[in-house]
Design an enzyme around this catalytic site. Structure first.
Site, PDB file in Angstrom:
ATOM      1  N   ASP A 129     -38.861  47.303  17.670  1.00 35.04           N
ATOM      2  CA  ASP A 129     -38.941  46.084  18.268  1.00 35.04           C
ATOM      3  C   ASP A 129     -37.606  45.571  17.937  1.00 35.04           C
ATOM      4  OD1 ASP A 129     -39.507  46.097  15.551  1.00 35.04           O
ATOM      5  OD2 ASP A 129     -41.561  44.999  16.016  1.00 35.04           O
ATOM      6  N   ASN A 177     -51.683  39.482  10.323  1.00 32.75           N
ATOM      7  CA  ASN A 177     -52.522  39.016  11.337  1.00 32.75           C
ATOM      8  C   ASN A 177     -52.960  40.203  12.175  1.00 32.75           C
ATOM      9  OD1 ASN A 177     -50.437  39.743  12.708  1.00 32.75           O
ATOM     10  ND2 ASN A 177     -50.206  37.665  13.724  1.00 32.75           N
ATOM     11  N   HIS A 201     -51.080  42.719  13.429  1.00 31.31           N
ATOM     12  CA  HIS A 201     -49.984  43.039  14.514  1.00 31.31           C
ATOM     13  C   HIS A 201     -49.329  44.435  14.183  1.00 31.31           C
ATOM     14  CE1 HIS A 201     -46.364  40.691  12.581  1.00 31.31           C
ATOM     15  NE2 HIS A 201     -46.174  41.966  12.142  1.00 31.31           N
ATOM     16  N   GLU A 211     -48.592  40.913  18.929  1.00 30.04           N
ATOM     17  CA  GLU A 211     -49.517  39.695  18.502  1.00 30.04           C
ATOM     18  C   GLU A 211     -50.870  40.006  18.793  1.00 30.04           C
ATOM     19  OE1 GLU A 211     -48.465  38.631  15.792  1.00 30.04           O
ATOM     20  OE2 GLU A 211     -46.402  37.808  16.110  1.00 30.04           O
TER      21      GLU A 211
HETATM   22  C1  F6R Z   1     -41.273  45.903  12.176  1.00 32.84           C
HETATM   23  C2  F6R Z   1     -42.558  45.420  12.687  1.00 32.84           C
HETATM   24  C3  F6R Z   1     -43.285  44.893  12.074  1.00 32.84           C
HETATM   25  C4  F6R Z   1     -43.817  44.977  10.732  1.00 32.84           C
HETATM   26  C5  F6R Z   1     -44.660  44.050  10.024  1.00 32.84           C
HETATM   27  C6  F6R Z   1     -44.828  44.253   8.488  1.00 32.84           C
HETATM   28  O1  F6R Z   1     -40.283  46.443  12.843  1.00 32.84           O
HETATM   29  O2  F6R Z   1     -42.728  46.131  13.890  1.00 32.84           O
HETATM   30  O3  F6R Z   1     -44.832  44.957  12.794  1.00 32.84           O
HETATM   31  O4  F6R Z   1     -44.029  46.428  10.390  1.00 32.84           O
HETATM   32  O5  F6R Z   1     -44.489  42.666  10.441  1.00 32.84           O
HETATM   33  O6  F6R Z   1     -43.524  43.752   8.081  1.00 32.84           O
HETATM   34  P1  F6R Z   1     -43.398  43.784   6.534  1.00 32.84           P
HETATM   35  O7  F6R Z   1     -43.106  45.300   6.324  1.00 32.84           O
HETATM   36  O8  F6R Z   1     -41.807  43.149   6.293  1.00 32.84           O
HETATM   37  O9  F6R Z   1     -44.389  43.312   5.574  1.00 32.84           O
END
Ligand code: F6R
Length: 231
Positions: free
Chosen positions: A68, A132, A134, A139
């Site tokens: 992303d 959550n 994701h 989401e």
């Molecule tokens: C990042 C991504 C997100 C993260 C998730 C956890 O490229 O796709 O899904 O993996 O938000 O983020 P952290 O590792 O910062 O807790």
């Protein structure tokens, strides 16, 4: 199918994750790697950078596709995921920058998925998980059939990510993300879960019936998901 390994700390998890990536690159130097950003993979990327500097692994023939990227940030913006990837991994390896991809404008509606398919499909996809549930920026409520698309970030995700920005209002409201179906096309998935605040999301993803309410639950329908967990 999930294979789950628990580690007593994050450092051990990072070492094991770096071993998975190193083995992948040794077995197939031209691997197509799906990459994630955020706090979770920072230790892994540091270890891979060190291994590459020591000549133990090479990214020379590899190709990467990130999950992303925020909409509206320039690639030079320190909060963009393009900047993050260069800073944490790419600039410390021998990877060809032309073979590193992040989704951007124009990559929605099948274009990014087509690029991934043209590269041969993702051999190993790295994932983190949001509180959550994701994965990528898919989401809760995102359909399992989704391909790469523009996603509106929830307030809880923007609040969680605001730690990287000067203020919450600076966090973009939209991002381009691989869809859940894009992620599910990967041949193998490595999901890293660090920190107790993620355990509830993983429990729902693993134990409850697959549902778009918990995007990571789609992974129950994949046949090769390795999960590494640490507190
Ligand atoms: C990042 C991504 C997100 C993260 C998730 C956890 O490229 O796709 O899904 O993996 O938000 O983020 P952290 O590792 O910062 O807790």
């Amino acid at each position: 199918m999930f294979s789950i390994t628990c580690f007593s700390n994050g450092k051990e998890l990072d070492i094991a994750a770096a071993d998975v990536f190193s083995e992948q690159l040794r077995q197939k130097p031209s691997s197509v790697l799906g990459l994630a950003t955020g706090s979770t993979p920072e230790g892994l990327y540091a270890l891979l950078s060190e291994k590459c500097a020591r000549g133990e692994i090479s990214f020379r023939d590899a190709e990467t596709f990130n999950l992303d990227e925020y909409a509206g940030l320039s690639p030079d913006d320190p909060n963009s995921y393009g900047f993050y990837m260069r800073d944490k991994l790419f600039s410390h390896t021998d990877i060809n920058p032309n073979k590193t991809h992040l989704p951007g404008k124009g990559d929605e509606n099948g274009a990014y998925d087509a690029k991934i398919a043209a590269a041969g499909g993702i051999d190993l996809q790295l994932l983190g998980i949001g509180r959550n549930g994701h994965i990528g920026f898919n989401e809760p409520g995102t359909p399992f059939e989704s391909t790469t698309h523009m996603a509106e970030l929830t307030e809880s995700t923007r609040a969680a990510n605001s730690r990287f920005f000067a203020s919450l209002s600076d966090v973009p409201e939209y991002a381009v993300t691989m869809g859940l179906s894009t992620i599910m096309q990967a041949k193998k998935i490595l999901l890293l879960i660090k920190g107790q605040e993620k355990f509830r999301a993983f429990a729902a993803a693993y134990l409850d019936a697959p549902s778009p309410c918990v995007p990571a639950s789609v992974l129950q329908l994949h046949n090769d998901v390795e999960v590494f967990i640490s507190s």
